[in-house]
Enzyme design. Sequence first.
Site, short mmCIF file in Angstrom:
data_model
loop_
_atom_site.label_atom_id
_atom_site.label_comp_id
_atom_site.label_asym_id
_atom_site.label_seq_id
_atom_site.Cartn_x
_atom_site.Cartn_y
_atom_site.Cartn_z
N GLY A 1 -0.86 -4.43 11.48
CA GLY A 1 0.20 -3.45 11.27
C GLY A 1 -0.12 -2.31 10.32
O GLY A 1 0.80 -1.57 9.93
N LYS B 1 0.82 -1.21 0.00
CA LYS B 1 0.00 0.00 0.00
C LYS B 1 0.86 1.27 0.00
O LYS B 1 0.33 2.38 0.10
CB LYS B 1 -0.91 0.01 1.22
CG LYS B 1 -1.88 -1.15 1.32
CD LYS B 1 -2.91 -1.11 0.20
CE LYS B 1 -3.89 -2.26 0.30
NZ LYS B 1 -4.85 -2.27 -0.82
N ALA C 1 12.20 -6.55 10.65
CA ALA C 1 11.07 -5.86 11.30
C ALA C 1 11.27 -5.80 12.80
O ALA C 1 11.01 -4.76 13.44
CB ALA C 1 9.77 -6.56 10.96
N THR D 1 14.38 -19.95 14.38
CA THR D 1 15.82 -20.26 14.45
C THR D 1 16.38 -19.55 15.67
O THR D 1 16.57 -18.33 15.66
CB THR D 1 16.53 -19.79 13.16
OG1 THR D 1 15.89 -20.36 12.02
CG2 THR D 1 18.00 -20.19 13.18
N PHE D 2 16.64 -20.30 16.72
CA PHE D 2 17.00 -19.70 18.00
C PHE D 2 18.29 -18.90 17.92
O PHE D 2 18.45 -17.87 18.59
CB PHE D 2 17.12 -20.78 19.07
CG PHE D 2 17.47 -20.25 20.43
CD1 PHE D 2 16.74 -19.22 21.00
CD2 PHE D 2 18.53 -20.79 21.15
CE1 PHE D 2 17.05 -18.73 22.26
CE2 PHE D 2 18.85 -20.30 22.41
CZ PHE D 2 18.11 -19.27 22.96
N SER D 3 19.23 -19.32 17.07
CA SER D 3 20.52 -18.62 16.98
C SER D 3 20.33 -17.16 16.55
O SER D 3 21.08 -16.28 16.98
CB SER D 3 21.45 -19.34 16.00
OG SER D 3 20.88 -19.40 14.71
N THR E 1 11.24 -2.85 2.12
CA THR E 1 10.45 -3.77 2.93
C THR E 1 11.05 -5.16 2.86
O THR E 1 12.13 -5.36 2.29
CB THR E 1 8.97 -3.74 2.46
OG1 THR E 1 8.17 -4.48 3.38
CG2 THR E 1 8.81 -4.30 1.06
N ASN F 1 12.25 -17.04 18.36
CA ASN F 1 12.35 -17.13 16.90
C ASN F 1 12.47 -18.59 16.51
O ASN F 1 13.01 -19.41 17.28
CB ASN F 1 13.57 -16.35 16.40
CG ASN F 1 13.57 -16.18 14.90
OD1 ASN F 1 12.67 -15.56 14.34
ND2 ASN F 1 14.57 -16.74 14.23
N LYS G 1 15.64 -5.26 4.26
CA LYS G 1 15.99 -4.17 5.18
C LYS G 1 17.42 -4.29 5.69
O LYS G 1 18.11 -3.29 5.89
CB LYS G 1 15.01 -4.13 6.34
CG LYS G 1 13.59 -3.76 5.94
CD LYS G 1 12.66 -3.73 7.14
CE LYS G 1 11.24 -3.40 6.71
NZ LYS G 1 10.31 -3.32 7.86
#
Length: 291
Positions: free
Chosen positions: A256, A15, A143, A166-168, A61, A164, A65
Amino acid sequence: MNSFAVFGNPIRHSKSAEIYALFAHEIGISKEYNLKLAVQDNFNYLLHNFFKLGGLGANITSPFKENAYFLCNQLTERAEKARSVNTIKKLKNGTLLGDNTDGIGFISDLKRLNWLDNNNQIISNDAPIPMVTNILLIGAGGAAKGIVPILLTTITTCHINIVNRTFSRAQELTSYYQEIGYKNISCLPLYKLRYDTNKYSLIINATTSNIHNTIPKIPYFLITPDTKCYDLFYTKQDTLFITWCKKNGANYCADGLGMLVGQAAHSFLLWHNTFPTINPVIDHLRSAFYM
């Protein structure tokens, strides 16, 4: 060219061009704003070529980023802290200034929703008011990076817990912010949330799960009627995450779209030195969804 653009993938749903046009109309300017689909292999080339051909400013976006962060000649303080760029301005000397307006856009939307009081604390109906405001942040990508610093500096009583898939990546993000002086931040493997006894005042979905028609795998018992649930993604109807939160008893949910318009307004300010009106644009986009 003298134009503006947003780079991303996917980009068709964006948008940003419509928002820019509404802002530009308000202050009486006329500039092009285009959608630019990119992939990892050509993003750097497309961005540099855009500015080489006369582009004045760009929004960035997902998923670029973090790429954009390394392509800018100068960075604002908030972009430096976020290590992520969502707004670029071409300066008069031809160099590129990178900024991150995600965080300020997010905070402005929490205020618009009346989720923050006059002291920038999350409003709670619970008694007594908790001494520490626990925030669960799901996701550790660009983000998430954009909103962590301003959350920690604005909501002074907060503690952020990052999870997350992926913990790392959650560990890396947490370590970085701890190293630059933010102490009220930690991380947890996603599966350990089933043993988590924290009461979260705010749960933020900063993943792209909705694009993949999934929801983050968090326990339902983390949701209470007073929990504020925010999905950085937005859709015509409720996102899958918001639908799940409501199903499990959340009374305060938002997507959002407000943050999108808020961060776009701050991008517009960087480019044109004028801050546009936010609420009418949010209302317009909401009504347009259902026309």
